[in-house]
Write an enzyme that holds these catalytic residues in place. Structure first.
Site, PDB file in Angstrom:
ATOM      1  N   HIS A   1      57.536  66.316  36.249  1.00 31.84           N
ATOM      2  CA  HIS A   1      58.348  65.528  35.321  1.00 31.84           C
ATOM      3  C   HIS A   1      57.539  64.978  34.155  1.00 31.84           C
ATOM      4  CE1 HIS A   1      57.065  61.867  37.715  1.00 31.84           C
ATOM      5  NE2 HIS A   1      57.065  61.341  36.504  1.00 31.84           N
TER       6      HIS A   1
ATOM      7  N   GLY B   1      53.540  55.889  33.715  1.00 31.37           N
ATOM      8  CA  GLY B   1      52.307  56.418  33.127  1.00 31.37           C
ATOM      9  C   GLY B   1      51.286  56.811  34.169  1.00 31.37           C
ATOM     10  N   ASN B   2      51.409  56.206  35.392  1.00 28.20           N
ATOM     11  CA  ASN B   2      50.546  56.617  36.501  1.00 28.20           C
ATOM     12  C   ASN B   2      50.998  57.947  37.101  1.00 28.20           C
ATOM     13  OD1 ASN B   2      49.873  53.328  37.206  1.00 28.20           O
ATOM     14  ND2 ASN B   2      48.247  54.846  37.451  1.00 28.20           N
ATOM     15  N   SER B   3      52.216  58.392  36.762  1.00 30.77           N
ATOM     16  CA  SER B   3      52.752  59.622  37.345  1.00 30.77           C
ATOM     17  C   SER B   3      51.801  60.793  37.147  1.00 30.77           C
ATOM     18  CB  SER B   3      54.096  59.964  36.701  1.00 30.77           C
ATOM     19  OG  SER B   3      55.082  59.042  37.081  1.00 30.77           O
TER      20      SER B   3
ATOM     21  N   ASP C   1      57.762  68.249  42.657  1.00 28.81           N
ATOM     22  CA  ASP C   1      57.386  67.576  41.407  1.00 28.81           C
ATOM     23  C   ASP C   1      55.893  67.747  41.102  1.00 28.81           C
ATOM     24  OD1 ASP C   1      57.792  66.204  39.075  1.00 28.81           O
ATOM     25  OD2 ASP C   1      57.863  64.216  39.984  1.00 28.81           O
TER      26      ASP C   1
END
Length: 476
Positions: A107, A208-210, A137
């Site tokens: 994503h 933003g840590n994704s 993901d």
């Protein structure tokens, strides 16, 4: 003597303090310094069409007329069409090889036409997509660097225990490289995906840590930070990282094929409940109940609706989630043995697995048979008012021409069937793992099951074509 015991006690206290210090590090600075060069910030951009929206109403001759005209011209091209603009998004990732392979979330980069990787040193490189897996993901990227890159290795997520220390690193809220620490709060969490296996952590994870890594204290990646549970969009200490033992298999396939290739058994399944187990004579409520068998590997191997898969490729099947993961992790084309419970005994079948990604859209196979003359009057059985399938009911419920059984016309709201989710419009196609087409068939199955000393009757119920098993109590 007393002095010796005091000395021994002092040594023991020092030893306990030393072990406590080893279990809880005074600082994560050395670890952060070691892993930082392999963690990256990811910036993506996508060209989107601007929507000019409704034209403002400005009176002709108004002093604002020229102002609004200039404003619209700036947002439109010379031909008056909306002018494209770039939309940016931020995320995190980590390098897994010195030649530039990078792991992140799907994503984070989905739909992007430009992906820029920023390294800890400040250097930036453009990345290309090697492959993606929306199911877990996970995405695999590649950059071309002048020399070998610093990278990190995957650890074994299966040995992580609740309470173990973990460290997360990434680009939260676009603030740049940040480190947070916490513990493993839970394991084997499932959110919404078929192959979910998340580590839950209270280490601070924000937008933003994704795609960033979750490390153990040896600097190995044990998870990919993917989601948070939050009422306000910020971290409240409930974060989820896809377990590394799932990620490594996905990454290996993306690297080799550019896509995933999961095994496919070709059955529809549901969990076995205690009352279902009792109705079938199973010793315990485990395994995966087969509710339907579309055209595919299992149908060719002789698997039937009503079978309970208790073993797959030599490993016990606990539930449907476990079976899905076992099958998905098995090589496409492999011939495996499955053990099914059928008619009170086990039977071994050999199935050659297909490929999951090519099975989407498979139409369930429904066995046809002679349709008996339907009974006209609905009758009440087990708190259900049922009627055989007629042409009129078939048209009303949009049933396939081959479907036979009993249509539920009404349900006693105080009965066991209502509590188990049976509703008007459902179609009962089997009772006691035998086909039923008339009320007499159903009553015969009830009598047979009672004679066998069982307290529940297993029904195969279809709703909008989707089958599931329901065990109804026969006790008054």
């Amino acid at each position: 003597m007393r002095g010796m015991w005091l000395s021994l006690l002092a040594v023991m206290l020092l030893l306990v303090q030393s072990l406590s210090a080893a279990a809880r590090p005074e600082s994560f600075a050395d670890l952060a310094e070691k892993i930082s060069p392999a963690v990256v910030n990811i910036t993506t951009s996508t060209v989107v069409e601007t929507n000019a929206g409704p034209n403002p109403i400005v009176p002709e001759g108004s002093p604002f007329e020229d102002f609004f005209r200039e404003f619209q011209d700036r947002n439109r091209g010379g031909d008056g069409a909306p002018r494209p603009r770039r939309s940016s998004a931020l995320g995190s990732g980590f390098v897994i090889s010195e030649d530039g392979y990078i792991v992140t979330n799907n994503h984070v980069i989905e739909g992007a036409d430009e992906i820029i990787i920023e390294f800890f040193s400040g250097k930036e490189l453009e990345a290309k997509i090697i492959g993606t897996d929306p199911t877990t993901d996970i995405a695999l990227l590649k950059v071309e660097a002048d020399g070998p890159l610093e990278y990190v290795s995957f650890g074994d997520s299966d040995i992580m225990r609740v309470g173990d220390w973990v460290v997360a690193m990434g680009n939260p809220l676009g603030q740049g490289f940040s480190v947070s620490a916490g513990i493993v709060s839970a394991r084997n969490r499932a959110l919404s995906g078929t192959y979910d296996d998340y580590i839950q952590t209270d280490a601070a994870i924000n937008r933003g840590n994704s795609g960033g890594p979750l490390f153990n204290l040896d600097g190995q990646v044990v998870g990919v930070n993917t989601a948070i549970l939050s009422p306000n969009g910020g971290s409240i200490g409930i974060g989820f990282s896809m377990a590394s033992n799932v990620v490594t298999r996905v990454v290996a396939q993306l690297k080799e094929f550019g896509e995933t290739r999961r095994g496919w058994l070709g059955v529809r399944i549901q969990d076995v409940t205690p009352d279902m187990a009792e109705a079938m004579g199973l010793e315990k409520a485990s395994g995966a109940m087969v509710t339907d068998v579309p055209d595919g590997p299992s149908k060719e191997a002789g698997v039937e609706a009503g079978d309970v898969i208790v073993s797959f490729d030599g490993k016990e099947v606990e539930d449907t989630r476990g079976l899905v993961r076992q099958v998905g992790n098995t090589q496409v084309g492999k011939a495996v043995r499955i053990v099914v419970f059928r008619d009170g005994k086990t039977q071994t079948l050999k199935v050659t697995l297909g490929r999951r990604e090519q099975s989407d859209g498979a139409v369930p196979a429904v066995q046809s048979g002679e349709e008996p003359a339907p009974e006209v009057e609905p009758q009440e059985v087990l708190g259900l008012t049922v009627s055989p399938v007629t042409d009129e009911l078939r048209e009303q419920l949009s049933l396939d021409d081959t479907i036979t059984g009993l249509v539920v016309m009404d349900v006693d709201e105080e009965g066991d069937a209502y509590e188990k989710g049976v509703r008007a419009g459902d179609v009962i196609t089997e009772a006691g793992q035998n086909k039923v087409a008339t009320v007499a068939d159903l009553e015969e199955r009830i009598a047979s099951v009672k004679e066998a000393g069982r307290k529940s009757l297993l029904l195969l119920v279809r709703r909008a074509g989707e089958p599931r098993f329901v065990a109804l109590s026969l006790e008054d």
